[in-house]
Scaffold this active site. Structure first.
Site, PDB file in Angstrom:
ATOM      1  N   LYS A  13       1.193   9.665   4.579  1.00  9.73           N
ATOM      2  CA  LYS A  13       2.635   9.520   4.846  1.00  9.73           C
ATOM      3  C   LYS A  13       3.421   9.829   3.583  1.00  9.73           C
ATOM      4  O   LYS A  13       2.899   9.739   2.459  1.00  9.73           O
ATOM      5  CB  LYS A  13       2.982   8.115   5.356  1.00  9.73           C
ATOM      6  CG  LYS A  13       2.668   6.951   4.394  1.00  9.73           C
ATOM      7  CD  LYS A  13       3.759   6.630   3.384  1.00  9.73           C
ATOM      8  CE  LYS A  13       3.377   5.500   2.432  1.00  9.73           C
ATOM      9  NZ  LYS A  13       4.112   5.465   1.170  1.00  9.73           N
ATOM     10  N   GLY A  27       0.675   6.750  -3.497  1.00  7.40           N
ATOM     11  CA  GLY A  27       1.952   6.543  -2.807  1.00  7.40           C
ATOM     12  C   GLY A  27       2.009   7.271  -1.477  1.00  7.40           C
ATOM     13  O   GLY A  27       3.071   7.409  -0.876  1.00  7.40           O
ATOM     14  N   LEU A  28       0.832   7.747  -0.991  1.00  9.79           N
ATOM     15  CA  LEU A  28       0.798   8.505   0.266  1.00  9.79           C
ATOM     16  C   LEU A  28       0.150   7.695   1.398  1.00  9.79           C
ATOM     17  O   LEU A  28      -0.110   8.230   2.479  1.00  9.79           O
ATOM     18  CB  LEU A  28       0.032   9.824   0.069  1.00  9.79           C
ATOM     19  CG  LEU A  28       0.637  10.765  -0.983  1.00  9.79           C
ATOM     20  CD1 LEU A  28      -0.316  11.923  -1.277  1.00  9.79           C
ATOM     21  CD2 LEU A  28       1.982  11.305  -0.505  1.00  9.79           C
ATOM     22  N   GLY A  29      -0.119   6.420   1.138  1.00  5.91           N
ATOM     23  CA  GLY A  29      -0.636   5.527   2.188  1.00  5.91           C
ATOM     24  C   GLY A  29      -2.054   5.821   2.633  1.00  5.91           C
ATOM     25  O   GLY A  29      -2.448   5.407   3.726  1.00  5.91           O
ATOM     26  N   GLY A  30      -2.835   6.517   1.815  1.00  8.24           N
ATOM     27  CA  GLY A  30      -4.184   6.917   2.234  1.00  8.24           C
ATOM     28  C   GLY A  30      -5.055   5.736   2.638  1.00  8.24           C
ATOM     29  O   GLY A  30      -5.666   5.757   3.711  1.00  8.24           O
ATOM     30  N   GLY A  31      -5.111   4.707   1.808  1.00  2.78           N
ATOM     31  CA  GLY A  31      -5.958   3.540   2.105  1.00  2.78           C
ATOM     32  C   GLY A  31      -5.468   2.825   3.360  1.00  2.78           C
ATOM     33  O   GLY A  31      -6.272   2.385   4.195  1.00  2.78           O
ATOM     34  N   SER A  32      -4.151   2.733   3.515  1.00  4.11           N
ATOM     35  CA  SER A  32      -3.579   2.057   4.695  1.00  4.11           C
ATOM     36  C   SER A  32      -3.873   2.849   5.954  1.00  4.11           C
ATOM     37  O   SER A  32      -4.193   2.284   7.002  1.00  4.11           O
ATOM     38  CB  SER A  32      -2.054   1.923   4.542  1.00  4.11           C
ATOM     39  OG  SER A  32      -1.752   1.251   3.350  1.00  4.11           O
ATOM     40  N   SER A  33      -3.760   4.170   5.855  1.00  2.00           N
ATOM     41  CA  SER A  33      -4.060   5.034   6.996  1.00  2.00           C
ATOM     42  C   SER A  33      -5.535   4.881   7.380  1.00  2.00           C
ATOM     43  O   SER A  33      -5.871   4.730   8.556  1.00  2.00           O
ATOM     44  CB  SER A  33      -3.754   6.485   6.616  1.00  2.00           C
ATOM     45  OG  SER A  33      -4.194   7.371   7.602  1.00  2.00           O
ATOM     46  N   ASP A  81       1.654  -1.209   4.604  1.00  2.00           N
ATOM     47  CA  ASP A  81       1.876   0.126   5.174  1.00  2.00           C
ATOM     48  C   ASP A  81       1.007   0.390   6.406  1.00  2.00           C
ATOM     49  O   ASP A  81       1.164   1.418   7.063  1.00  2.00           O
ATOM     50  CB  ASP A  81       1.531   1.224   4.142  1.00  2.00           C
ATOM     51  CG  ASP A  81       2.606   1.378   3.087  1.00  2.00           C
ATOM     52  OD1 ASP A  81       3.714   0.848   3.280  1.00  2.00           O
ATOM     53  OD2 ASP A  81       2.329   2.042   2.070  1.00  2.00           O
TER      54      ASP A  81
HETATM   55  O1  C5P Z   1       0.776  -5.042   1.212  1.00  2.00           O
HETATM   56  P1  C5P Z   1       0.134  -4.302   0.091  1.00  2.00           P
HETATM   57  O2  C5P Z   1      -1.269  -4.759  -0.184  1.00  2.00           O
HETATM   58  O3  C5P Z   1       0.228  -2.823   0.250  1.00  2.00           O
HETATM   59  O4  C5P Z   1       0.981  -4.635  -1.207  1.00  2.00           O
HETATM   60  C1  C5P Z   1       0.533  -4.423  -2.516  1.00  2.00           C
HETATM   61  C2  C5P Z   1       1.404  -5.232  -3.469  1.00  2.00           C
HETATM   62  O5  C5P Z   1       2.742  -4.698  -3.464  1.00  2.00           O
HETATM   63  C3  C5P Z   1       1.585  -6.686  -3.039  1.00  2.00           C
HETATM   64  O6  C5P Z   1       0.588  -7.495  -3.586  1.00  2.00           O
HETATM   65  C4  C5P Z   1       2.941  -7.038  -3.591  1.00  2.00           C
HETATM   66  O7  C5P Z   1       2.821  -7.347  -4.962  1.00  2.00           O
HETATM   67  C5  C5P Z   1       3.698  -5.739  -3.494  1.00  2.00           C
HETATM   68  N1  C5P Z   1       4.547  -5.665  -2.275  1.00  2.00           N
HETATM   69  C6  C5P Z   1       5.758  -6.346  -2.239  1.00  2.00           C
HETATM   70  N2  C5P Z   1       6.562  -6.246  -1.141  1.00  2.00           N
HETATM   71  C7  C5P Z   1       6.196  -5.485  -0.082  1.00  2.00           C
HETATM   72  C8  C5P Z   1       4.974  -4.766  -0.100  1.00  2.00           C
HETATM   73  C9  C5P Z   1       4.171  -4.886  -1.227  1.00  2.00           C
HETATM   74  O8  C5P Z   1       6.118  -7.039  -3.204  1.00  2.00           O
HETATM   75  N3  C5P Z   1       7.014  -5.401   0.967  1.00  2.00           N
END
Ligand code: C5P
Length: 301
Positions: free
Chosen positions: A10, A97-103, A135
């Site tokens: 993404k 920053g392309l969401g690869g792991g989330s995808s 993501d």
């Molecule tokens: O949800 P994810 O694991 O992708 O988030 C990684 C880190 O980014 C979180 O631990 C948090 O520190 C930060 N984050 C945040 N607010 C969000 C998404 C992520 O502060 N809406």
């Protein structure tokens, strides 16, 4: 039984960070877009256990990998006795920053729901996905979509007209949590969060005319941490891109071009000048194409 699914990347057309929530996460208002750059996940039934292999030796294949976490979550929650072997062909730079792991996590949930014949609704998988990462839920929708809250509340938007995109990922790893911390976003109460988000959502929906006003609040802190990323954006703008923006918390920068020939030319220039960078030519993937490619039905909300 075995099959392969694509796992798409993404970009974010818009990424506004509104403030810090009482739970420590940040309240976002973002517009996600799936693009054709993708990994491939190969699923094969196994008698027991969850095994992951990857063509990229730099990538962890243990419990740090969201694919393993997604598979374990599903097994534990639904008491699945059978196992799986998953192979990942990795192309999406990680992190980038392309969401690869989330995808990959979303596609793992979709793939295992099919492999293990769990019969779960996609809406149930969205819930599980939000536990794995902010993501992840978007990747059950695809196309162009608004993300609010932690980024997990998804509202599909009309798809943008197909666009040709060049993605450049400098060789810098940006720590997302650190980028958030540098924003010094104000603390919000739940009530304030709700009212700001309502305005933000209305604005994004009413302003939307098939073309977004590209903005990413991470650009300032991330360009401070790694000026090389800003340099890439400037080069893309100078090379004639219609627009260019940091994706997510970086380090990838994407640029929209009006022709494939132009993209190819700029791609080659970047190849000549920067061997340390990764570069990809891609195009936007609509919601219906995304659903077809993954064999899922389209979610409306
Ligand atoms: O949800 P994810 O694991 O992708 O988030 C990684 C880190 O980014 C979180 O631990 C948090 O520190 C930060 N984050 C945040 N607010 C969000 C998404 C992520 O502060 N809406």
């Amino acid at each position: 039984m075995s099959f392969t699914l694509k796992s798409f990347a993404k970009i974010n057309w818009q990424l506004r960070i509104i403030g810090r929530r009482p739970d420590g996460f940040h309240e976002l208002c973002t517009v996600f877009q799936t693009v054709s750059l993708c990994d491939k996940l190969f699923f094969e039934m196994a008698a027991e256990g969850v095994e992951l292999s990857c063509d990229d030796p730099a990538l962890p294949v243990d419990g740090q990998n969201l694919i393993i976490r997604a598979a374990r979550l599903l097994r534990e929650k639904y008491g699945v006795a059978r196992g799986v072997r998953i192979h990942l062909d990795k192309l999406i730079p990680a992190p980038g920053g392309l969401g690869g792991g989330s995808s990959n996590a979303a596609v793992t949930l979709l793939g295992l729901n099919r492999l293990w014949k769990l019969g779960l609704q996609t809406s149930e998988l969205v819930e599980l996905g939000s536990v794995l990462g902010s993501d992840v839920p978007f990747f059950f929708y695809g196309g162009t979509a608004l993300g609010t809250g932690r980024g997990t509340e998804i509202s599909p938007l009309p798809d943008v007209a197909k666009k040709h995109i060049l993605i450049v990922t400098p060789d810098v790893k940006i720590d997302t949590a650190r980028a958030f911390a540098r924003l010094n976003a104000p603390d919000l109460t739940n009530e304030v969060s709700k009212s700001i988000l309502k305005i933000c959502r209305e604005e994004a929906e009413s302003l939307y005319t098939g073309q977004f006003n590209l903005v990413n609040d991470f650009e300032k802190p991330v360009f401070e941490i790694a000026p090389v990323i800003e340099g890439v954006k400037k080069k893309l703008v100078r090379s004639g891109a219609e627009s260019s923006l940091l994706s997510g918390s970086g380090a990838s920068v994407f640029a929209v071009f009006n022709s494939k020939d132009k993209i190819r030319k700029v791609f080659e220039e970047f190849t000549a000048r920067g061997p340390g960078r990764k570069k990809y030519i891609a195009e936007t993937v609509s919601r219906s194409a995304y659903a077809d490619l993954l064999g899922i039905s389209q979610l409306s909300q």
